[in-house]
Design a protein around this motif. Sequence first.
Motif, PDB file in Angstrom:
ATOM      1  N   ALA A   1     -45.289  62.086  36.256  1.00  0.00           N
ATOM      2  CA  ALA A   1     -45.178  62.065  37.635  1.00  0.00           C
ATOM      3  C   ALA A   1     -43.773  62.681  38.133  1.00  0.00           C
ATOM      4  O   ALA A   1     -43.634  63.214  39.196  1.00  0.00           O
ATOM      5  N   LEU A   2     -42.841  62.014  37.457  1.00  0.00           N
ATOM      6  CA  LEU A   2     -41.510  62.069  38.046  1.00  0.00           C
ATOM      7  C   LEU A   2     -41.329  63.728  37.682  1.00  0.00           C
ATOM      8  O   LEU A   2     -40.312  64.302  38.552  1.00  0.00           O
TER       9      LEU A   2
ATOM     10  N   VAL B   1     -42.216  65.191  40.928  1.00  0.00           N
ATOM     11  CA  VAL B   1     -41.545  64.652  42.160  1.00  0.00           C
ATOM     12  C   VAL B   1     -40.058  65.321  41.935  1.00  0.00           C
ATOM     13  O   VAL B   1     -39.540  65.992  43.020  1.00  0.00           O
TER      14      VAL B   1
ATOM     15  N   LEU C   1     -40.098  55.857  39.895  1.00  0.00           N
ATOM     16  CA  LEU C   1     -41.131  56.800  40.502  1.00  0.00           C
ATOM     17  C   LEU C   1     -41.327  56.403  41.903  1.00  0.00           C
ATOM     18  O   LEU C   1     -41.399  57.235  42.806  1.00  0.00           O
TER      19      LEU C   1
ATOM     20  N   THR D   1     -40.176  58.776  44.986  1.00  0.00           N
ATOM     21  CA  THR D   1     -41.432  59.521  45.665  1.00  0.00           C
ATOM     22  C   THR D   1     -41.125  59.517  47.265  1.00  0.00           C
ATOM     23  O   THR D   1     -41.246  60.812  47.683  1.00  0.00           O
TER      24      THR D   1
ATOM     25  N   LEU E   1     -40.395  62.933  49.547  1.00  0.00           N
ATOM     26  CA  LEU E   1     -41.457  63.141  50.455  1.00  0.00           C
ATOM     27  C   LEU E   1     -40.934  63.291  51.701  1.00  0.00           C
ATOM     28  O   LEU E   1     -41.061  64.334  52.628  1.00  0.00           O
TER      29      LEU E   1
END
Lengths: 293, 326
Positions: free
Chosen positions: B57-58, B61, B188, B192, B196
């Motif tokens: 996930a990182l 991101v 994370l 995030t 965002l």
Amino acid sequence: MVQVVGRSYLHNMRLLHGWIVLCLASAVPAGASPAASPGRVVSTFLCTDEYVFRLLPRNHIAALSFEATDRHPVVSTIADVAKGIAAIRPSAEGVLSLRPDLVVMYRDTMTPLHAQLAAAGVRILDVPWATSLGDVRRITHWLGGTLGARARADALLAQMDRALAHARAVAPRPPVRTLIYEPNGYATSGPLVGELMSAAGLVDTAPQLRLTRADTLPLEAVIAKAPELLILNGNPNAANTRAALVQHHPALAALSGNSKVAWADLVPLLCPGPWSVEIAPILADLGRQARQR
Amino acid sequence: MSRTATVVLGGLALGFVAGSFFLGPSHISPGALLDGLFGGQGIDGVIARQIRLPRAALGLVVGSALGASGAALQGLFRNPLASPDVTGVTSCAGLGAVLALYFGLAAQFPLLLPLFAVLGSLGSAALLFILSRRGAAIMALVLAGVVISSLAVALTALALTFAPNPYAMSEMVLWMMGSLKDRTLHELLVATPLVLAGIALLLSAGRALDALTLGEEAAHSLGIDVAGARARVVVGVALATGAATAAAGAVSFVGLVVPHILRPFYGHSPARLILPSALGGAVLVTAADLLVRSIDPSEQLRLGVVTAMLGAPFFFALIIGLRRDA
């Protein structure tokens, strides 16, 4: 449950080493072999510092490497007791300016410095690396003879044998599956560490795992292996580096149900020598605690 | 065309994220990992949720942050060579993160790590912004970025040397080359929302960036709040890049390369390019991370090595193209 054998352990170890060194110094008659000892000795490397400091009287030591008394981090077992001795960052000019009659170097380290000192006609003693307790015995004995410090060398070896005997006496049986994990994901392993762990009733699981080319062990491999005892080598409060963050990874908490997780600052293992054996009783104690869970 | 490109990018991003999740040193089957991810207990669950998921996930991101920032900076400066790393924004973020981490501040207050990184990138982005307002030419801005970046790298090395840190040399390599190894869910979760928020700010300035391609006066005549839009871009880039760098170190060339690759598919409107660049950045970083682990499972190879190997020739090609145009 995570146990910390960090600062207090380290402090105790330093005191212990300090006492051992002082006892050796006072137990061995000053005139045992000083006539044969070189008068101005320079050591250029941490691991030779450990030997030189223990084998020679202070007034025969012209300088040790800066690592002997470095505090960031403490990497030597003599950091406290060697204060006051000149510390150098070895360079040919720096060493020559001390006018040494012997420079003790670790074999195959600092080759440009070695070549320059040899060209300048300085007497150099190359100490080989020990990879077993047998090597430690041979090297200590040889250094004792070469430095005119046979009695101190014998005393060091006797102390080593006492520590080994104590560790064997209190070692858990059958051996505890153990992994020693360092910052940056390195596994503390190797023949000498294996021998010490064996004497302490532990069996090193690192060789069974697939270490990477750089001898590191991925975090998830540690978790998947779930050794009975996981020793985090270092200081639990030293989290302010990326290297140490792997030892604080939350995933390690998953091991607490199956493994005993303990911190221990295993500085004496950095350089192989009789002092490394002082760690064996500590390892045996951790092994017993892991077995009793 | 652009719709197809978006579908392809989305598919690639999903594929690389899945690859990143399923690839690791422990030989756990995909089924066991998925079971572990969705509530499974035991070792598989821990590895899936706390090690593989944060890393995969990182990658998304960090890549999104760098890709979107590159597109926005190129629009803001009307400069095809602008990107977070070329302008020194990434290096300054790294400097901020190093100061917070290595002097123990982050250990006391974990949020200070991304905060310092954001402040570092904000400082460099603001400096470049001021230079651009004074009419500096494209090459002058790039040179200013090189100077800022070099200074930040030097200060980072200085800070690591003075920090009570036995791993200074290896840590310098980390901060200059970037890595996603052994990241945590906490990192994370911190990165995030900041990324965002940064991308949202960049998107909110999209119309203004489009107008700025016509020149500042034309943008004013269209009723655009040019100063406000610029401030949003600077803060947005600082938030996104700062958070990404705090989590992964300096990953170079992503913000430079991705908008250029995507421009033929999405046109020259900065507004239309920001979101696809975020997606493209995610694809590039997750792919590079997969490549790093495939080439060298011991991971002595760093993420930034792969992105730099892709980006440096691209950068040369751009400079040669600019000279030819001139």
